[in-house]
Design an enzyme around this catalytic site. Structure first.
Site, PDB file in Angstrom:
ATOM      1  CB  ILE A 154      42.679  42.649  41.168  1.00  0.00           C
ATOM      2  CG1 ILE A 154      43.874  42.981  42.025  1.00  0.00           C
ATOM      3  CG2 ILE A 154      43.055  41.745  40.015  1.00  0.00           C
ATOM      4  CD1 ILE A 154      44.391  41.741  42.774  1.00  0.00           C
ATOM      5  CB  CYS A 155      38.131  43.126  38.013  1.00  0.00           C
ATOM      6  SG  CYS A 155      38.417  44.162  36.570  1.00  0.00           S
ATOM      7  NE  ARG A 156      38.021  37.360  31.412  1.00  0.00           N
ATOM      8  CZ  ARG A 156      37.857  37.972  30.253  1.00  0.00           C
ATOM      9  NH1 ARG A 156      37.369  39.191  30.204  1.00  0.00           N
ATOM     10  NH2 ARG A 156      38.198  37.372  29.122  1.00  0.00           N
ATOM     11  CG  MET A 178      42.742  38.365  37.592  1.00  0.00           C
ATOM     12  SD  MET A 178      44.117  38.253  38.760  1.00  0.00           S
ATOM     13  CE  MET A 178      44.477  36.503  38.735  1.00  0.00           C
TER      14      MET A 178
END
Ligand code: FAD
Length: 587
Positions: free
Chosen positions: A533-535, A561
């Site tokens: 996961i990242c932004r 996200m």
């Protein structure tokens, strides 16, 4: 050759003008029931809101233009009330004189459009309940809103002090694009607006998670949203001066039992093809309730053509019959009918539903198939990506992120659909996707598309190229993908920086910021799949590549996200002063 055209707006007027350009000798009669031909119905919400000040600006061409410029016998306030295909005649009723006459045709073109749906609910005919289809409709809405303007302005000058008057309240029923445009324009006029929508989302062409972003724009501008609720009826409340809090206005009764006060109600719950004439002529009606036509806009009667909102068309992507009431297809179909009438072999390619709508500072656009449509049809051979590129080079002022969902076929990469939302650069991208879909392009073609670039307008890798690159990475196996709906139980690795986690984090996710990942690979399991996961998905892509090349099993959580935030519904609560405030809840 005598051609009679029924309906003088988008499809009808296009057909008439094209026919004249192709055949100087044709005897053309265009008949319009209403007072105006060729008016901009797409501009009506903006006339209500005041952005288009003059009603006359909506009148693109007049009866006189058609007569003088095109030598077309154009009759307004004249309705076709009967068709006799055996005699090849129509009956015309002149609404000014009441006279009924008969005219013969060689070819007849039906472009009667689609009528707003007005369900037979209790109270539906009460004053103050409007649909928006014609110039007189928009005029009536403006007059209704202005009816006590003098009293209202008078109240502001009784004492020389600015006194506060209660804003008028509007309930807009239906969250499609006409409903949304009306919401925006009524807010611009200073009304207090509630939108009620039977589905669990606004803008039905979008997938629900993309519609969440649209709902946020509305809530931010003070619109009360009542989703998952329908209208059960309307009542007039007690008259002014009787102490009623609703001042003799309307009350909208909802299926869930709410009573929503309203000074005006706008019905925007969809349109139904006008097929009465076609039925009278014994012409085939299709499975979706529109007039059935072939690719050349010919009905089941070879001398009768039909175009526009009244006809069913093939969905360009799925091949299914569908109803897509949009101005672009209506205009193109009108031209095609004219070309076929003069003997050309023109064909309509089908409709992909390319549409765009403004809602406050946001722009919402879509083209092609949505995920929910493909799922309804039982399709499984497709993948989706979410991405959030900048509208133009990030270093040039004013760049805004664009939310994109792109859907493509897994087996061959063919582009199937795109949904694009944002505050800058949306039309350029949706039109690129729309052209690509019609050309039958794949996501590999998007990677290679040569699009214009200078810092104020785009990036050297335009968001459309970027979408192609991300999708191609997925199909080539360079970036295995998963979606938020299937992360439960997986090993979640968050590669954002700690400061970002302080804003929002995913319970149970292990945090190793991307710059530290190569040095800390020993902390990760080799026997489990790692979901990264990242932004927005970009750093997670870099991390996924590091992990895969070091022998780990890894997948990128699509859209990171930002796509997770789509899952949250924004709802409103009212504060003590009755002002709607947004709150977020997980759905
Ligand atoms: P219409 O344009 O509706 O014309 C049909 C005409 O036929 C009517 O004027 C009617 O009076 C006349 N008629 C019907 N029966 C008879 C009869 N028996 N005799 C004589 N005349 C008859 N589309 C977009 O792509 N983008 C937009 O932003 C957009 N905004 C819209 C906003 C509003 C408020 C509305 C109402 C529509 C909007 N549309 C938009 C849809 C678009 O306007 C329609 O798809 C398009 O006008 C359809 O063209 P048409 O010729 O089929 O029907």
């Amino acid at each position: 050759m005598k051609v009679i055209i029924v309906g003088g707006v988008a499809g009808g007027a296009s057909c008439a003008a094209r026919l004249r350009r192709l055949d100087e000798k044709a005897d053309i009669l265009m008949v319009e029931r209403g007072p105006y031909v060729s008016y901009a119905n797409c501009g009506l919400p903006y006339h209500v809101g005041g952005a288009i000040e003059q009603e006359s600006s909506l009148l693109v061409a007049t009866e006189q233009t058609f007569r003088e410029q095109f030598a077309i016998d154009c009759r307004t306030r004249c309705e076709v009330v009967g068709i006799s295909p055996a005699q090849k005649t129509v009956e015309l009723k002149n609404h000014v004189t009441g006279e009924v006459t008969t005219e013969k045709y060689d070819k007849l073109v039906l472009s009667p459009g689609a009528a707003p749906i007005r369900p037979p609910l209790p109270g539906i005919d009460l004053p103050g309940i409007f649909s928006v289809r014609t110039v007189p409709d928009a005029r009536a809405i403006r007059e209704w809103l202005d009816r006590d303007a003098a009293d209202r302005s008078g109240m502001n000058s009784y004492t020389g002090y600015q006194t506060v008057t209660r804003p008028q309240r509007a309930v807009v029923v239906g969250g499609g694009f006409i409903g949304l445009e009306m919401v925006e324009n009524l807010i611009h006029r200073g009304l207090d607006v509630t939108l009620i929508e039977k589905l669990n989302q606004v803008m039905p062409p979008l997938d629900p998670e993309m519609a969440r972003l649209v709902e946020r724009y509305m809530v931010k501008h003070g619109v009360r949203l009542e989703l998952n609720d329908g209208v059960a009826g309307f009542e007039q409340s007690a008259p002014r001066g009787t102490g009623s809090s609703t001042d003799g206005a309307l009350e909208v009764l909802t299926v869930s039992g709410k009573r929503l006060p309203a000074d005006i109600v706008i019905l925007a719950i969809g349109v139904r093809p006008e097929t009465a004439l076609a039925k009278m002529a014994g012409i085939e009606i299709g499975e979706r309730g529109g007039i059935r036509v072939d690719e050349q806009m010919r009905t089941s009667d070879p001398d009768i053509f039909a175009v526009g909102d009244a006809v069913e068309v093939r969905d360009f992507v799925t091949g299914q019959w569908t109803l897509i009431p949009l101005a672009g297809p209506a205009n193109r179909q009108g031209r095609i009918a004219a070309e076929v009438i003069v003997g050309r072999d023109s064909r309509f390619r089908g409709t992909q539903g390319t549409s765009i709508c403004q809602i406050f500072e946001g722009v919402i656009a879509s083209t092609g198939a949505s995920e929910k449509l493909l799922t309804q049809l039982g399709e499984t051979d497709f993948e989706k990506i979410y991405l959030y590129p900048n509208s133009h080079a990030g270093y040039y002022p004013g760049a805004k992120y664009i939310a994109m969902k792109v859907i493509f076929r897994k087996s061959d990469g063919r582009l199937l659909g795109a949904q694009v939302l944002g505050e800058d650069g949306v039309p350029k991208r949706i039109d690129s996707f729309a052209m690509a879909i019609q050309a039958g392009f794949t996501i590999y073609d998007l990677e290679e598309a040569e699009l214009c670039y200078a810092p104020p307008f785009g990036s050297a890798k335009d968001p459309v190229n970027f979408a192609g690159m991300v999708a191609a990475d997925v199909l080539r196996g360079d970036m295995p993908l998963c979606h938020w709906g299937s992360v439960d139980g997986g090993f979640l690795l968050d590669v954002r920086n700690p400061a970002e986690l302080a804003v929002e984090s995913v319970p149970g996710a292990v945090n190793i910021p991307l710059p530290q990942l190569r040095a800390r690979l020993g902390e990760l399991p080799r026997d489990r799949e790692i979901l990264v996961i990242c932004r927005s998905g970009q750093r997670a892509y870099y991390a996924t590549r590091i992990l895969l090349q070091n022998g780990f099993k890894a997948r990128n959580v699509a859209g990171g996200m930002l796509s997770r935030s789509h899952l949250a519904r924004v709802e409103t609560v009212e504060d003590e002063e009755g002002i709607a405030k947004p709150i977020q809840s997980q759905t």
